[in-house]
Design a protein around this motif. Structure first.
Motif, short mmCIF file in Angstrom:
data_model
loop_
_atom_site.label_atom_id
_atom_site.label_comp_id
_atom_site.label_asym_id
_atom_site.label_seq_id
_atom_site.Cartn_x
_atom_site.Cartn_y
_atom_site.Cartn_z
N SER A 106 36.88 42.33 27.04
CA SER A 106 37.47 42.04 28.34
C SER A 106 37.83 40.56 28.53
O SER A 106 38.81 40.26 29.20
N ASP A 145 41.19 39.85 26.80
CA ASP A 145 42.17 40.69 27.51
C ASP A 145 42.57 40.04 28.83
O ASP A 145 43.75 39.91 29.13
N ARG A 146 41.58 39.63 29.61
CA ARG A 146 41.85 39.04 30.92
C ARG A 146 42.54 37.68 30.77
O ARG A 146 43.48 37.37 31.50
N ASP A 181 46.13 44.01 26.78
CA ASP A 181 45.11 45.04 26.68
C ASP A 181 44.76 45.30 25.21
O ASP A 181 45.64 45.33 24.36
#
Length: 146
Positions: A39, A42-43, A48
């Motif tokens: 995550s 990704d963030r 994604d």
């Protein structure tokens, strides 16, 4: 509020091992390697399913760093044109001060370095050149003279 320092410059490469070899031959030191996924990347990247590997390269004086990154997912996107000319908008090049520009060029050629023009003299101060390095980036070299 001011910035504290420039931490690093990131370069996405398709062959991490070859890029590390190129910058090691230039004289940089491998500071560390890591695999990134989940995550947080990704963030941070707005993508994604990021799966990547990085190698942090450090200049001998400890003040400059390059973060070399290769993406396993999502697949890296090629720049257009694939090998942009020196006057393309955006990140232009990364420059390094070297002791001996001719020796450096000779050592980097087996790692894929290509001289863009020729070694040029800037007054009585520097010898300068631009090389095409990993992932098509421009690596400039400066040898102080005089």
């Amino acid at each position: 509020m001011a910035i504290q320092r420039m931490d690093n410059v990131g370069i996405v490469v398709d062959d991490l091992k070859a890029a590390v070899a190129f910058f090691t031959e230039l004289g940089m030191e491998l500071e560390g390697e890591a695999k990134l996924e989940g995550s947080t990347p990704d963030r941070m990247l707005g993508l994604d399913g990021v799966r990547s590997a990085i190698a942090m390269m450090r200049t001998p004086d400890g003040h400059g760093r390059l973060e070399l990154t290769t993406f396993h997912a999502p697949e890296a996107v090629a720049a257009q044109p694939a090998v942009p000319p020196p006057h393309t908008l955006g990140l232009h090049r990364v420059m390094f001060a070297v002791d001996d520009i001719d020796d450096t060029i000779t050592r980097l050629r087996p790692h894929g370095a290509e001289l863009l023009g020729e070694v040029a003299r800037y007054g009585n101060s520097y010898r300068l050149c631009n090389l095409r390095g990993p992932a098509g980036i421009i690596v400039a070299l400066a040898e102080e003279i005089g």
